[in-house]
Design a protein around this motif. Sequence first.
Motif, PDB file in Angstrom:
ATOM      1  N   ALA A 299      -3.818 -26.249 -52.657  1.00  0.00           N
ATOM      2  CA  ALA A 299      -4.559 -25.028 -52.957  1.00  0.00           C
ATOM      3  C   ALA A 299      -5.728 -24.883 -51.996  1.00  0.00           C
ATOM      4  CB  ALA A 299      -5.061 -25.055 -54.389  1.00  0.00           C
TER       5      ALA A 299
ATOM      6  N   GLY B   6      -4.808 -17.365 -46.700  1.00  0.00           N
ATOM      7  CA  GLY B   6      -3.602 -16.585 -46.452  1.00  0.00           C
ATOM      8  C   GLY B   6      -3.754 -15.691 -45.234  1.00  0.00           C
TER       9      GLY B   6
ATOM     10  N   ASP C 198       0.070 -14.854 -57.924  1.00  0.00           N
ATOM     11  CA  ASP C 198      -0.550 -16.119 -58.327  1.00  0.00           C
ATOM     12  C   ASP C 198       0.497 -17.225 -58.363  1.00  0.00           C
ATOM     13  OD1 ASP C 198      -2.960 -14.788 -58.660  1.00  0.00           O
ATOM     14  OD2 ASP C 198      -2.553 -14.344 -60.771  1.00  0.00           O
ATOM     15  N   GLY C 199       0.039 -18.448 -58.079  1.00  0.00           N
ATOM     16  CA  GLY C 199       0.933 -19.594 -58.120  1.00  0.00           C
ATOM     17  C   GLY C 199       1.236 -20.028 -59.542  1.00  0.00           C
TER      18      GLY C 199
ATOM     19  N   ASN D  39      -2.824 -22.025 -57.650  1.00  0.00           N
ATOM     20  CA  ASN D  39      -3.366 -21.125 -56.635  1.00  0.00           C
ATOM     21  C   ASN D  39      -3.463 -19.710 -57.189  1.00  0.00           C
ATOM     22  OD1 ASN D  39      -3.408 -23.235 -54.893  1.00  0.00           O
ATOM     23  ND2 ASN D  39      -1.654 -22.576 -53.668  1.00  0.00           N
ATOM     24  N   TRP D  40      -4.619 -19.106 -56.979  1.00  0.00           N
ATOM     25  CA  TRP D  40      -4.828 -17.721 -57.381  1.00  0.00           C
ATOM     26  C   TRP D  40      -4.843 -16.836 -56.134  1.00  0.00           C
ATOM     27  CZ3 TRP D  40      -5.231 -16.030 -62.427  1.00  0.00           C
ATOM     28  CH2 TRP D  40      -5.351 -17.030 -63.403  1.00  0.00           C
ATOM     29  N   ALA D  41      -4.111 -15.738 -56.189  1.00  0.00           N
ATOM     30  CA  ALA D  41      -4.071 -14.804 -55.068  1.00  0.00           C
ATOM     31  C   ALA D  41      -5.247 -13.843 -55.190  1.00  0.00           C
ATOM     32  CB  ALA D  41      -2.761 -14.034 -55.075  1.00  0.00           C
TER      33      ALA D  41
ATOM     34  N   GLU E  44      -5.454 -17.842 -50.971  1.00  0.00           N
ATOM     35  CA  GLU E  44      -4.870 -18.534 -52.114  1.00  0.00           C
ATOM     36  C   GLU E  44      -5.825 -19.678 -52.452  1.00  0.00           C
ATOM     37  OE1 GLU E  44      -0.962 -19.767 -51.141  1.00  0.00           O
ATOM     38  OE2 GLU E  44      -0.153 -17.737 -51.020  1.00  0.00           O
TER      39      GLU E  44
ATOM     40  N   SER F 183      -7.876 -22.288 -55.498  1.00  0.00           N
ATOM     41  CA  SER F 183      -7.758 -22.983 -56.774  1.00  0.00           C
ATOM     42  C   SER F 183      -9.124 -23.491 -57.209  1.00  0.00           C
ATOM     43  CB  SER F 183      -6.781 -24.160 -56.635  1.00  0.00           C
ATOM     44  OG  SER F 183      -6.878 -25.027 -57.745  1.00  0.00           O
TER      45      SER F 183
END
Length: 397
Positions: A185, A189, A262-263, A271-273, A287, A289
């Motif tokens: 994470a 990107g 989101d992951g 992972n958050w987009a 991305e 975390s």
Amino acid sequence: MSSLFTNTAAMTALTTLKITNQDLERSSNRVSTGLKVATAADNAAYWSIATTIRADHGSLNAVRDSIGLGLATVNSAVNGLEQVKNTFLDLKNKLTAALSPSVDRNKIQSEINARQTDLKTSATSATLNGESWLATDSGAGNFSADRKIVASFTRVQGQISVGTVTVNIDETKLYDAKAATGAAAGTTGAQAYSTAGATAAINTWTTAQNNWAAAQATFAASDFGATAVATRDAAKVAYDNAAASYQTSVATINKGATAGVDGKGGILDKNWAVTGADEKGFNHAYELSVDKIDISSIQNSGLSKLRAYVNMADKVLTAITDVATKLGAVQSLIQSQSNYVDTLIKNNEKSIGILVDADMEDESTKLKALQVQQQLGIQSLTIANQSTQQILSLFRS
């Protein structure tokens, strides 16, 4: 008439005494046991109903114990989540404070590291009887996302059923060991806008700013002639148009500023987009975390990633709030069921008491009366037997 072979008075007294003794024994048993229906012989119908209610009573007690254990598990998760929420709010505040250009982000990162440890400790320690709803391992061979909690017991037309409440811990987990072994994470990107398009918009606006500044200087140094005024006004119009065009470019380009999806994993380790705006207003995609936050190397000239961290914190806080809402609803439901089962148990106890319990005041009074009747019966039998002795005295005389 007196008979040599048949003593009617003695027989009557003896029969009465036997009945009295039987009643006395029955009343004595009721006083000693506290029950008026101890066996089926006492009252077959009441004994049968009471036996069925006792069976349900035992089942309800088992259900109550199971509900209590389930409620304790939910309470453990709720308490752990509350601690996590408070710690995360502190972490979020530190990310916001880090946006200030004058702060030491290395020191803030040290504090964030401590909060990250606190978050994981709170989540992993919210465990009861081997049940952990905040920290899991979905890759384990025996993993099951659905956790069932016994919540009710019913008997309808002789059919027994036990109700349960299902909690999906995929919706409550904060950490997932399986997700933690996936892609790292915190990676950056691809940029969510065209670098060339953004640069062109910035250059156009910058040129207009410079021209406006030059026109202002010319106007100030002139004799306020028509030429100077026209030059200034034209430069101002060009500047305003460029500024509007720049804002339009920001809005247009940022419409496509998406960071994907989101992951997978727990709320705090997946992972958050997210996106974060640079100093010119254009968004970059990341991305990120919570478990991998690192702001120590972020410079004032590139705060888009830090802003993305703040945006991520907003999304995470919303997710934590959603989990708290779900667990709170389950907690309320189970507590309500626990109270209802307690009421059923008390009602069963009352029903059994009505059917089989002896009225101790009545029985104690009856016992004393029967004891008196027993003494009178013995006295009557004695008198009846004495009449034969009186006949014998006639022969002696």
